[in-house]
Scaffold this motif. Structure first.
Motif, PDB file in Angstrom:
ATOM      1  N   ILE A  31     -11.854  46.542  65.679  1.00 23.62           N
ATOM      2  CA  ILE A  31     -11.827  45.529  66.741  1.00 23.62           C
ATOM      3  C   ILE A  31     -11.346  46.044  68.091  1.00 23.62           C
ATOM      4  CG2 ILE A  31     -11.568  43.619  65.113  1.00 23.62           C
ATOM      5  CD1 ILE A  31      -8.580  43.545  65.993  1.00 23.62           C
ATOM      6  N   ALA A  32     -11.132  47.336  68.227  1.00 24.73           N
ATOM      7  CA  ALA A  32     -10.681  47.881  69.506  1.00 24.73           C
ATOM      8  C   ALA A  32     -11.331  49.234  69.741  1.00 24.73           C
ATOM      9  CB  ALA A  32      -9.162  48.015  69.529  1.00 24.73           C
ATOM     10  N   SER A  62     -13.422  41.891  75.262  1.00 23.68           N
ATOM     11  CA  SER A  62     -12.780  41.762  76.572  1.00 23.68           C
ATOM     12  C   SER A  62     -12.064  43.067  76.895  1.00 23.68           C
ATOM     13  CB  SER A  62     -11.752  40.634  76.567  1.00 23.68           C
ATOM     14  OG  SER A  62     -12.393  39.386  76.462  1.00 23.68           O
ATOM     15  N   PRO A  63     -11.879  43.338  78.187  1.00 20.10           N
ATOM     16  CA  PRO A  63     -11.121  44.536  78.556  1.00 20.10           C
ATOM     17  C   PRO A  63      -9.626  44.227  78.623  1.00 20.10           C
ATOM     18  CG  PRO A  63     -11.933  43.493  80.524  1.00 20.10           C
ATOM     19  CD  PRO A  63     -12.444  42.675  79.357  1.00 20.10           C
ATOM     20  N   GLN A  64      -8.816  45.248  78.419  1.00 20.83           N
ATOM     21  CA  GLN A  64      -7.408  45.110  78.752  1.00 20.83           C
ATOM     22  C   GLN A  64      -7.338  45.421  80.229  1.00 20.83           C
ATOM     23  OE1 GLN A  64      -5.011  47.534  76.142  1.00 20.83           O
ATOM     24  NE2 GLN A  64      -4.821  45.829  74.725  1.00 20.83           N
ATOM     25  N   THR A  65      -6.853  44.504  80.995  1.00 16.91           N
ATOM     26  CA  THR A  65      -6.944  44.622  82.451  1.00 16.91           C
ATOM     27  C   THR A  65      -5.806  45.450  83.023  1.00 16.91           C
ATOM     28  OG1 THR A  65      -5.869  42.482  82.647  1.00 16.91           O
ATOM     29  CG2 THR A  65      -8.274  42.507  82.786  1.00 16.91           C
ATOM     30  N   THR A  66      -5.879  46.764  82.764  1.00 17.34           N
ATOM     31  CA  THR A  66      -4.958  47.698  83.400  1.00 17.34           C
ATOM     32  C   THR A  66      -5.775  48.525  84.384  1.00 17.34           C
ATOM     33  OG1 THR A  66      -5.293  49.271  81.605  1.00 17.34           O
ATOM     34  CG2 THR A  66      -3.383  47.823  81.423  1.00 17.34           C
ATOM     35  N   SER A  72      -8.939  51.435  93.003  1.00 20.03           N
ATOM     36  CA  SER A  72      -8.102  50.717  93.969  1.00 20.03           C
ATOM     37  C   SER A  72      -7.974  49.227  93.660  1.00 20.03           C
ATOM     38  CB  SER A  72      -8.642  50.904  95.387  1.00 20.03           C
ATOM     39  OG  SER A  72      -9.959  50.415  95.484  1.00 20.03           O
ATOM     40  N   ARG A  73      -8.935  48.674  92.925  1.00 25.02           N
ATOM     41  CA  ARG A  73      -8.910  47.234  92.616  1.00 25.02           C
ATOM     42  C   ARG A  73      -9.753  46.981  91.371  1.00 25.02           C
ATOM     43  NH1 ARG A  73     -11.741  43.466  96.764  1.00 25.02           N
ATOM     44  NH2 ARG A  73     -12.917  42.478  95.140  1.00 25.02           N
ATOM     45  N   ILE A  74      -9.354  45.986  90.582  1.00 18.79           N
ATOM     46  CA  ILE A  74     -10.138  45.597  89.408  1.00 18.79           C
ATOM     47  C   ILE A  74     -10.352  44.094  89.420  1.00 18.79           C
ATOM     48  CG2 ILE A  74      -9.436  47.522  87.926  1.00 18.79           C
ATOM     49  CD1 ILE A  74      -7.415  45.638  86.593  1.00 18.79           C
ATOM     50  N   GLU A  75     -11.447  43.661  88.793  1.00 23.07           N
ATOM     51  CA  GLU A  75     -11.741  42.244  88.586  1.00 23.07           C
ATOM     52  C   GLU A  75     -12.356  42.100  87.200  1.00 23.07           C
ATOM     53  OE1 GLU A  75     -14.341  40.390  91.439  1.00 23.07           O
ATOM     54  OE2 GLU A  75     -13.329  41.356  93.112  1.00 23.07           O
ATOM     55  N   SER A  76     -12.069  41.000  86.566  1.00 23.25           N
ATOM     56  CA  SER A  76     -12.685  40.696  85.284  1.00 23.25           C
ATOM     57  C   SER A  76     -13.202  39.269  85.346  1.00 23.25           C
ATOM     58  CB  SER A  76     -11.656  40.836  84.161  1.00 23.25           C
ATOM     59  OG  SER A  76     -12.270  40.658  82.913  1.00 23.25           O
ATOM     60  N   LYS A  77     -14.555  39.126  85.266  1.00 28.80           N
ATOM     61  CA  LYS A  77     -15.125  37.780  85.327  1.00 28.80           C
ATOM     62  C   LYS A  77     -16.511  37.766  84.686  1.00 28.80           C
ATOM     63  CE  LYS A  77     -16.956  38.374  89.983  1.00 28.80           C
ATOM     64  NZ  LYS A  77     -17.014  37.898  91.333  1.00 28.80           N
ATOM     65  N   ASP A  78     -16.810  36.663  84.042  1.00 29.34           N
ATOM     66  CA  ASP A  78     -18.133  36.418  83.462  1.00 29.34           C
ATOM     67  C   ASP A  78     -18.637  37.559  82.594  1.00 29.34           C
ATOM     68  OD1 ASP A  78     -18.193  33.986  84.849  1.00 29.34           O
ATOM     69  OD2 ASP A  78     -19.119  34.916  86.614  1.00 29.34           O
ATOM     70  N   GLY A  79     -17.758  38.134  81.781  1.00 28.75           N
ATOM     71  CA  GLY A  79     -18.177  39.195  80.872  1.00 28.75           C
ATOM     72  C   GLY A  79     -18.353  40.553  81.518  1.00 28.75           C
ATOM     73  N   GLY A  91     -20.264  65.523  94.715  1.00 37.04           N
ATOM     74  CA  GLY A  91     -19.888  66.425  93.628  1.00 37.04           C
ATOM     75  C   GLY A  91     -18.612  66.050  92.903  1.00 37.04           C
ATOM     76  N   GLN A  92     -17.877  65.070  93.395  1.00 38.50           N
ATOM     77  CA  GLN A  92     -16.625  64.649  92.758  1.00 38.50           C
ATOM     78  C   GLN A  92     -16.915  63.912  91.460  1.00 38.50           C
ATOM     79  OE1 GLN A  92     -14.277  61.888  95.088  1.00 38.50           O
ATOM     80  NE2 GLN A  92     -12.727  61.673  93.497  1.00 38.50           N
ATOM     81  N   THR A  93     -16.154  64.235  90.419  1.00 40.43           N
ATOM     82  CA  THR A  93     -16.262  63.537  89.139  1.00 40.43           C
ATOM     83  C   THR A  93     -14.971  62.774  88.894  1.00 40.43           C
ATOM     84  OG1 THR A  93     -17.740  65.196  88.207  1.00 40.43           O
ATOM     85  CG2 THR A  93     -16.566  63.792  86.642  1.00 40.43           C
ATOM     86  N   LEU A  94     -15.114  61.538  88.478  1.00 36.96           N
ATOM     87  CA  LEU A  94     -13.976  60.686  88.172  1.00 36.96           C
ATOM     88  C   LEU A  94     -14.131  60.213  86.730  1.00 36.96           C
ATOM     89  CD1 LEU A  94     -11.460  59.357  89.403  1.00 36.96           C
ATOM     90  CD2 LEU A  94     -12.914  57.466  90.121  1.00 36.96           C
ATOM     91  N   THR A  95     -13.067  60.347  85.945  1.00 31.08           N
ATOM     92  CA  THR A  95     -13.074  59.878  84.556  1.00 31.08           C
ATOM     93  C   THR A  95     -12.222  58.618  84.480  1.00 31.08           C
ATOM     94  OG1 THR A  95     -13.359  62.118  83.710  1.00 31.08           O
ATOM     95  CG2 THR A  95     -12.538  60.461  82.168  1.00 31.08           C
ATOM     96  N   LEU A  96     -12.835  57.538  84.019  1.00 30.02           N
ATOM     97  CA  LEU A  96     -12.163  56.248  83.888  1.00 30.02           C
ATOM     98  C   LEU A  96     -12.122  55.868  82.415  1.00 30.02           C
ATOM     99  CD1 LEU A  96     -14.209  54.499  86.699  1.00 30.02           C
ATOM    100  CD2 LEU A  96     -11.922  55.459  86.933  1.00 30.02           C
ATOM    101  N   SER A  97     -11.017  55.318  81.968  1.00 30.46           N
ATOM    102  CA  SER A  97     -10.892  54.860  80.587  1.00 30.46           C
ATOM    103  C   SER A  97     -10.558  53.378  80.587  1.00 30.46           C
ATOM    104  CB  SER A  97      -9.803  55.641  79.852  1.00 30.46           C
ATOM    105  OG  SER A  97     -10.172  56.995  79.752  1.00 30.46           O
ATOM    106  N   VAL A  98     -11.329  52.622  79.831  1.00 28.61           N
ATOM    107  CA  VAL A  98     -11.136  51.176  79.728  1.00 28.61           C
ATOM    108  C   VAL A  98     -10.944  50.827  78.256  1.00 28.61           C
ATOM    109  CG1 VAL A  98     -12.160  48.909  80.141  1.00 28.61           C
ATOM    110  CG2 VAL A  98     -12.597  50.782  81.743  1.00 28.61           C
TER     111      VAL A  98
END
Length: 138
Positions: A31-32, A62-66, A72-79, A91-98
């Motif tokens: 479940i996670a 649903s995401p854990q909203t961290t 710089s900003r996050i929003e969680s709405k309508d799935g 050329g910049q690479t950014l790794t994001l974990s949700v």
């Protein structure tokens, strides 16, 4: 008088995409999971201003909203879970974990998508699908 609106979406070709986008879903039990997103700006400009990463949640999840590092900003709405990145250099690479978790069970989960685009130049975009692994893939 009735009105109709027809919309369709064609995925950008990988060659023409201004972003490289790759995903890896790491389930933690049933479940996670951790959704790891790698974004690289490959567009023609030196910098992309205000990049948005739009994560469509799997049905029932649903995401854990961290705030991921680099966002710089996050929003969680309508799935959808939206992450705003102020700029990305060429050329910049950014790794994001949700971190995502299941709020209620859904049968026959369908693929969801992650899209990335420049807020000011929306033609610079990429989209990739992801899905929950089947029992044989876990």
């Amino acid at each position: 008088m009735p009105q109709t609106s027809l919309r369709y979406h064609t995925l950008p070709s990988p060659v023409a995409a201004a972003f490289q986008l790759s995903l890896h879903l790491e389930p933690h039990g049933k479940i996670a999971a951790m959704l790891n997103i790698n974004v690289t700006y490959t567009g023609s400009r030196n910098v992309s201003n205000m990049v948005i990463v739009n994560v469509k949640m799997l049905s029932g999840f649903s995401p854990q909203t961290t705030m991921p590092v680099g966002v710089s900003r996050i929003e969680s709405k309508d799935g959808h879970f939206l992450m705003y990145i102020e700029k990305m250099d060429a050329g910049q690479t950014l790794t994001l974990s949700v971190s995502i978790f299941q709020e209620f069970p859904v049968e026959n989960l369908q693929e969801a998508h992650v899209s990335v685009y420049d807020y000011y130049v929306t033609d610079e975009a990429a989209i990739v699908g992801y899905q929950w692994p089947t029992s044989s893939e876990e």
